[in-house]
Every structure is written in structure tokens, then in C-alpha cells.
Design a protein around this motif. Structure first.
Motif, PDB file in Angstrom:
ATOM      1  N   THR A   1       0.856  -1.186   0.000  1.00  0.00           N
ATOM      2  CA  THR A   1       0.000   0.000   0.000  1.00  0.00           C
ATOM      3  C   THR A   1       0.888   1.231   0.000  1.00  0.00           C
ATOM      4  N   LEU A   2       0.646   2.119  -0.929  1.00  0.00           N
ATOM      5  CA  LEU A   2       1.411   3.360  -1.032  1.00  0.00           C
ATOM      6  C   LEU A   2       0.487   4.540  -0.769  1.00  0.00           C
ATOM      7  N   HIS A   3       0.818   5.338   0.224  1.00  0.00           N
ATOM      8  CA  HIS A   3       0.098   6.571   0.512  1.00  0.00           C
ATOM      9  C   HIS A   3       0.882   7.717  -0.126  1.00  0.00           C
ATOM     10  N   THR A   4       0.237   8.502  -0.946  1.00  0.00           N
ATOM     11  CA  THR A   4       0.915   9.598  -1.632  1.00  0.00           C
ATOM     12  C   THR A   4       0.683  10.920  -0.912  1.00  0.00           C
ATOM     13  N   GLN A   5       1.521  11.879  -1.199  1.00  0.00           N
ATOM     14  CA  GLN A   5       1.409  13.182  -0.559  1.00  0.00           C
ATOM     15  C   GLN A   5       0.278  14.032  -1.139  1.00  0.00           C
ATOM     16  N   ALA A   6      -0.202  13.671  -2.330  1.00  0.00           N
ATOM     17  CA  ALA A   6      -1.276  14.438  -2.971  1.00  0.00           C
ATOM     18  C   ALA A   6      -2.023  13.542  -3.958  1.00  0.00           C
ATOM     19  N   PRO A   7      -3.312  13.831  -4.216  1.00  0.00           N
ATOM     20  CA  PRO A   7      -4.060  13.027  -5.191  1.00  0.00           C
ATOM     21  C   PRO A   7      -3.420  12.994  -6.571  1.00  0.00           C
ATOM     22  N   ALA A   8      -2.801  14.096  -6.983  1.00  0.00           N
ATOM     23  CA  ALA A   8      -2.190  14.127  -8.316  1.00  0.00           C
ATOM     24  C   ALA A   8      -1.109  13.061  -8.464  1.00  0.00           C
ATOM     25  N   LEU A   9      -0.402  12.764  -7.382  1.00  0.00           N
ATOM     26  CA  LEU A   9       0.626  11.728  -7.440  1.00  0.00           C
ATOM     27  C   LEU A   9      -0.005  10.349  -7.599  1.00  0.00           C
ATOM     28  N   ALA A  10      -1.114  10.110  -6.899  1.00  0.00           N
ATOM     29  CA  ALA A  10      -1.821   8.839  -7.083  1.00  0.00           C
ATOM     30  C   ALA A  10      -2.373   8.743  -8.505  1.00  0.00           C
ATOM     31  N   ASP A  11      -2.866   9.865  -9.050  1.00  0.00           N
ATOM     32  CA  ASP A  11      -3.302   9.888 -10.449  1.00  0.00           C
ATOM     33  C   ASP A  11      -2.189   9.394 -11.365  1.00  0.00           C
ATOM     34  N   LEU A  12      -1.003   9.923 -11.130  1.00  0.00           N
ATOM     35  CA  LEU A  12       0.148   9.581 -11.970  1.00  0.00           C
ATOM     36  C   LEU A  12       0.527   8.115 -11.823  1.00  0.00           C
ATOM     37  N   PHE A  13       0.679   7.649 -10.590  1.00  0.00           N
ATOM     38  CA  PHE A  13       1.157   6.286 -10.370  1.00  0.00           C
ATOM     39  C   PHE A  13       0.162   5.255 -10.884  1.00  0.00           C
ATOM     40  N   CYS A  14      -1.138   5.578 -10.812  1.00  0.00           N
ATOM     41  CA  CYS A  14      -2.153   4.619 -11.245  1.00  0.00           C
ATOM     42  C   CYS A  14      -2.274   4.529 -12.766  1.00  0.00           C
ATOM     43  N   GLN A  15      -1.424   5.247 -13.497  1.00  0.00           N
ATOM     44  CA  GLN A  15      -1.266   4.954 -14.918  1.00  0.00           C
ATOM     45  C   GLN A  15      -0.733   3.533 -15.097  1.00  0.00           C
ATOM     46  N   TRP A  16      -0.068   3.023 -14.063  1.00  0.00           N
ATOM     47  CA  TRP A  16       0.454   1.649 -14.079  1.00  0.00           C
ATOM     48  C   TRP A  16      -0.741   0.711 -13.886  1.00  0.00           C
ATOM     49  N   PRO A  17      -1.075  -0.126 -14.847  1.00  0.00           N
ATOM     50  CA  PRO A  17      -2.307  -0.909 -14.781  1.00  0.00           C
ATOM     51  C   PRO A  17      -2.417  -1.843 -13.581  1.00  0.00           C
ATOM     52  N   GLU A  18      -1.288  -2.291 -13.033  1.00  0.00           N
ATOM     53  CA  GLU A  18      -1.325  -3.216 -11.910  1.00  0.00           C
ATOM     54  C   GLU A  18      -1.720  -2.533 -10.595  1.00  0.00           C
ATOM     55  N   PHE A  19      -1.763  -1.197 -10.584  1.00  0.00           N
ATOM     56  CA  PHE A  19      -2.068  -0.479  -9.349  1.00  0.00           C
ATOM     57  C   PHE A  19      -3.578  -0.290  -9.195  1.00  0.00           C
ATOM     58  N   GLU A  20      -4.063  -0.524  -7.994  1.00  0.00           N
ATOM     59  CA  GLU A  20      -5.467  -0.328  -7.654  1.00  0.00           C
ATOM     60  C   GLU A  20      -5.616   0.956  -6.849  1.00  0.00           C
ATOM     61  N   ARG A  21      -6.490   1.835  -7.306  1.00  0.00           N
ATOM     62  CA  ARG A  21      -6.755   3.074  -6.574  1.00  0.00           C
ATOM     63  C   ARG A  21      -7.709   2.758  -5.423  1.00  0.00           C
ATOM     64  N   VAL A  22      -7.273   2.983  -4.201  1.00  0.00           N
ATOM     65  CA  VAL A  22      -8.067   2.677  -3.019  1.00  0.00           C
ATOM     66  C   VAL A  22      -8.769   3.925  -2.498  1.00  0.00           C
ATOM     67  N   ALA A  23      -8.074   5.060  -2.557  1.00  0.00           N
ATOM     68  CA  ALA A  23      -8.613   6.335  -2.085  1.00  0.00           C
ATOM     69  C   ALA A  23      -7.878   7.446  -2.816  1.00  0.00           C
ATOM     70  N   ALA A  24      -8.216   8.681  -2.493  1.00  0.00           N
ATOM     71  CA  ALA A  24      -7.628   9.815  -3.216  1.00  0.00           C
ATOM     72  C   ALA A  24      -6.112   9.792  -3.176  1.00  0.00           C
ATOM     73  N   THR A  25      -5.543   9.428  -2.042  1.00  0.00           N
ATOM     74  CA  THR A  25      -4.083   9.423  -1.894  1.00  0.00           C
ATOM     75  C   THR A  25      -3.569   8.043  -1.487  1.00  0.00           C
ATOM     76  N   GLU A  26      -4.251   7.008  -1.916  1.00  0.00           N
ATOM     77  CA  GLU A  26      -3.858   5.651  -1.529  1.00  0.00           C
ATOM     78  C   GLU A  26      -4.027   4.702  -2.698  1.00  0.00           C
ATOM     79  N   LEU A  27      -3.010   3.891  -2.935  1.00  0.00           N
ATOM     80  CA  LEU A  27      -3.083   2.875  -3.974  1.00  0.00           C
ATOM     81  C   LEU A  27      -2.465   1.584  -3.453  1.00  0.00           C
ATOM     82  N   ARG A  28      -2.747   0.502  -4.159  1.00  0.00           N
ATOM     83  CA  ARG A  28      -2.285  -0.809  -3.702  1.00  0.00           C
ATOM     84  C   ARG A  28      -1.849  -1.632  -4.900  1.00  0.00           C
TER      85      ARG A  28
END
Length: 272
Positions: A221-248
Motif C-alpha cells: 500500500t502506497l500513501h501519496t502526498q497528494a491526489p495528483a501523485l496517485a493519479d500519476l502512479f495509477c497509470q500503471w495498470p497493476e495499481f489499484e486506486r483505493v482512495a484519493a491518496t492511496e493505492l495498492r
């Protein structure tokens, strides 16, 4: 006996502020010299303890901080990036143990300059539901290559966080945290003396050391400092967006998880 020494800067005695750890600041030039001196203390301790070969890994920022002309000539130095194994590059060469010098506590921790991998992008990293810092991640990565963590140095918060993970390691406290950018430090000379003694003692006790293992596959689980960073990282198809600043995401090994996290760290530069 082959020993890898991984050297970061935030846990070095006398280092308290972000200006000391970022290139381009006058204080950084002093801090990188202090970092180099602590590396030399660890190198000397390793040879005192019977090491036949010592490799020292520059493990901060762009991985080109230590002054190579001032490093103990008996050691080989690993610098520059990118490299797949990052802060423990060199374990693939058959190391018998790893020493972590100048390390710090994890993101959201109470230690001096606490963060995990990238303070701009990452607000926290969890593996299998447990918050982890760089020592846990890279200690487990070293463990995948059969190398136990033998010794580690940093502030008191770093030690409290990581002693349960590496119960057989020798820990050296270089300073006591009183805030994110304040604390009480040993003098550089005292810190270097303690590190040299600590590494020698750690090598003497290495028969009791065990590798640190994480249960696989890993749920990261990766918690980002801002939603825009989670937006960017979730371009990676294997990443699941869990919340505005959280992905898995899931990873088959610590090496895979570290490489994916470091790719995210590199990607974050486009949003700086």
C-alpha cells in the motif's frame, strides 16, 4: 567474508535539516563529508572484524554524495543511479552481511528527517498491512539474497522502529530526536568511534544473525502526498486506486516491490 555497507545521510551525527541533505546548499557540502567519515568508520570496523572485502554503497538521493577521494582505499564504492537493488546494490555479489549507516525512521515517524524513499511523493508505505521504512524494505531485500543485517546506526527513533525486525543486529545511536529537524547529537568523532566499534562487534556476533523475511506475495500500500501523485502512479495498470491518496499493488518479491516503488519515485519528478 564480504561485507556491504549501505550509507544514508539523515541519520549521520550532526545532520538535522533538509538543507544539509540536498545538493546545492553550502551545508550539504559539510554533511556529505560527515557522511563520508561515518562510512570510513564502518569500513575500518569491518576490516577490524575480519572482513576480506568491503563494498560501500552510496544510498542517499542521487547516490553520488560520498567523496570518493576521501573514502578508505581498501573498500570498493557503489555510486550513481538507476540501479535495480538501489540502497543494497552489491548484495547480488554474495555478501555475508549488511551494515546500515546513517539511516532514519520511516515516513510519519518521530525521527529526524523521517521519510520513506521520497519525501516529496510518498506519505507512507505498508507491506502486508505494516508500515515500513527503508531499513525494513532493504533489509528484507538483502535477505532475499541471503545477507542478514548485522549493524545499523541512526537516531533513537530509527533504532526503536527497527530493533524488533533485526533483533540480532548491533545498533549504534548517533543522536536523539527531539523533533523532525532537531535533536541531540554525538560529536562526529564520537559517532565515528562508536560506529567502528559497533561494526567490529557486529561481525564478531554474525553467527547469531538471521535474514529478515517478508511473507510473499506482498501486498503493498502506497500513501501519496497528494491526489495528483496517485493519479500519476495509477497509470500503471497493476495499481489499484483505493482512495484519493492511496493505492495498492501486489508483488511476488521484495525486489519487485522495491523496483516498483522506485519507479514511482522517479515518475514523481514530472509533478515537482
Amino acid at each position: 567474508m564480504k561485507i556491504l555497507i549501505s550509507v544514508d545521510i539523515e541519520g549521520v551525527a550532526g545532520v538535522f535539516h533538509s538543507q544539509q541533505v540536498r545538493a546545492g546548499n553550502p551545508e550539504y557540502e559539510r554533511a556529505r563529508r560527515l557522511m563520508t567519515e561515518e562510512a570510513n568508520a564502518a569500513i575500518a570496523g569491518a576490516f577490524d572484524g575480519g572482513a576480506s572485502e568491503v563494498w560501500v554503497n552510496d544510498s542517499h538521493g542521487d547516490f553520488r554524495n560520498m567523496l570518493p577521494e576521501l573514502l578508505d582505499a581498501r573498500a570498493q564504492v557503489i555510486q550513481g543511479k538507476p540501479r535495480y537493488l538501489s540502497m543494497v546494490s552489491g548484495v547480488e555479489l554474495g555478501m555475508d552481511g549488511v551494515c546500515m549507516v546513517g539511516y532514519h525512521s520511516r515516513a510519519q515517524g518521530l525521527g529526524i528527517l523521517a521519510h520513506t524513499i521520497n519525501s516529496f511523493a510518498f506519505a507512507g508505505v505498508e507491506i502486508n498491512g505494516q508500515a515500513v521504512g527503508e531499513a525494513a524494505l532493504y533489509g528484507a531485500l538483502a535477505g532475499e539474497y541471503g545477507a542478514p543485517v548485522l549493524m545499523a546506526s541512526g537516531d533513537d527513533v530509527f533504532i526503536a522502529e527497527n530493533r524488533p525486525l533485526f533483533p540480532h543486529a548491533t545498533f549504534v545511536q548517533t543522536k536523539r530526536a527531539t523533533g523532525q529537524t532537531s535533536g541531540v547529537s554525538l560529536s562526529p568523532a564520537q559517532a565515528c568511534a562508536a560506529i567502528r566499534i559497533g561494526v567490529e562487534a557486529a561481525l564478531a556476533a554474525r553467527d547469531g544473525a538471521r535474514t529478515f523475511v517478508m511473507q510473499k506475495p506482498l501486498s503493498v500500500t502506497l500513501h501519496t502526498q497528494a491526489p495528483a501523485l496517485a493519479d500519476l502512479f495509477c497509470q500503471w495498470p497493476e495499481f489499484e486506486r483505493v482512495a484519493a491518496t492511496e493505492l495498492r499493488f501486489s508483488a511476488p518479491s521484495v525486489e519487485a516491490a522495491v523496483r516498483m516503488l522506485n519507479c514511482c519515485s522517479a515518475m514523481s519528478a514530472m509533478l515537482r
